[in-house]
Scaffold this motif. Structure first.
Motif, mmCIF file in Angstrom:
data_model
loop_
_atom_site.group_PDB
_atom_site.id
_atom_site.type_symbol
_atom_site.label_atom_id
_atom_site.label_comp_id
_atom_site.label_asym_id
_atom_site.label_seq_id
_atom_site.Cartn_x
_atom_site.Cartn_y
_atom_site.Cartn_z
ATOM 1 N N THR A 12 0.803 -1.223 0.000
ATOM 2 C CA THR A 12 0.000 0.000 0.000
ATOM 3 C C THR A 12 0.834 1.269 0.000
ATOM 4 O O THR A 12 0.316 2.350 -0.233
ATOM 5 C CB THR A 12 -0.933 0.023 1.231
ATOM 6 O OG1 THR A 12 -0.137 -0.093 2.417
ATOM 7 C CG2 THR A 12 -1.949 -1.098 1.172
ATOM 8 N N VAL A 13 2.118 1.146 0.251
ATOM 9 C CA VAL A 13 3.003 2.302 0.361
ATOM 10 C C VAL A 13 4.184 2.102 -0.576
ATOM 11 O O VAL A 13 4.679 0.987 -0.718
ATOM 12 C CB VAL A 13 3.516 2.439 1.819
ATOM 13 C CG1 VAL A 13 4.576 3.497 1.933
ATOM 14 C CG2 VAL A 13 2.368 2.713 2.767
ATOM 15 N N LEU A 14 4.629 3.183 -1.196
ATOM 16 C CA LEU A 14 5.855 3.143 -1.994
ATOM 17 C C LEU A 14 6.816 4.196 -1.456
ATOM 18 O O LEU A 14 6.425 5.326 -1.192
ATOM 19 C CB LEU A 14 5.574 3.438 -3.464
ATOM 20 C CG LEU A 14 4.880 2.349 -4.253
ATOM 21 C CD1 LEU A 14 4.576 2.834 -5.668
ATOM 22 C CD2 LEU A 14 5.733 1.090 -4.307
ATOM 23 N N TYR A 15 8.059 3.801 -1.310
ATOM 24 C CA TYR A 15 9.132 4.700 -0.895
ATOM 25 C C TYR A 15 10.178 4.676 -1.992
ATOM 26 O O TYR A 15 10.575 3.610 -2.457
ATOM 27 C CB TYR A 15 9.751 4.227 0.427
ATOM 28 C CG TYR A 15 10.982 5.006 0.821
ATOM 29 C CD1 TYR A 15 10.875 6.172 1.562
ATOM 30 C CD2 TYR A 15 12.249 4.585 0.437
ATOM 31 C CE1 TYR A 15 11.993 6.903 1.924
ATOM 32 C CE2 TYR A 15 13.389 5.304 0.786
ATOM 33 C CZ TYR A 15 13.244 6.462 1.527
ATOM 34 O OH TYR A 15 14.363 7.179 1.872
ATOM 35 N N ILE A 16 10.634 5.846 -2.413
ATOM 36 C CA ILE A 16 11.661 5.953 -3.448
ATOM 37 C C ILE A 16 12.888 6.599 -2.838
ATOM 38 O O ILE A 16 12.787 7.629 -2.165
ATOM 39 C CB ILE A 16 11.155 6.778 -4.649
ATOM 40 C CG1 ILE A 16 9.923 6.113 -5.263
ATOM 41 C CG2 ILE A 16 12.264 6.948 -5.685
ATOM 42 C CD1 ILE A 16 9.239 6.933 -6.321
#
Length: 101
Positions: A12-16
């Motif tokens: 549910t979460v994306l971190y770049i």
């Protein structure tokens, strides 16, 4: 240099992020799990699902900024093209592509 995307177990979460040592940085993210003061810790985002290899820091930072500006749908399409099942990537055993721009 690496640009990478992490997600949490529920996807549910994306971190770049960007780093010059992906193994070290992944360990740092895992060590921060549960830390409410850090994005990856608060959202349990420590599963590597995408990465690119870039030749220098300037290009890596530019690509990180570009990806951060994308919609969620566009990021998901990029991940699926690289890692169709959103499997957590283990760099020691990964046999998929390593995107190089």
């Amino acid at each position: 240099m690496y640009v990478y995307m992490l997600t949490n177990p529920n996807r549910t979460v994306l971190y770049i992020g960007v780093t010059n040592d992906l193994n070290r940085r992944l360990a740092e993210h895992s060590d921060a799990l549960g830390s409410s003061g850090r994005f990856t810790g608060r959202y349990q985002a420590n599963l590597l699902v995408y990465f690119e290899i870039l030749p220098d820091p300037t290009q890596a930072i530019a690509r990180e900024k570009e990806l951060k500006g994308w919609s969620r749908a566009k990021k998901e399409k990029l991940i699926v093209g690289f890692n169709p099942n959103w499997e957590a990537i283990d760099l020691e055993t990964w046999t998929g592509p390593a995107n190089e721009i």
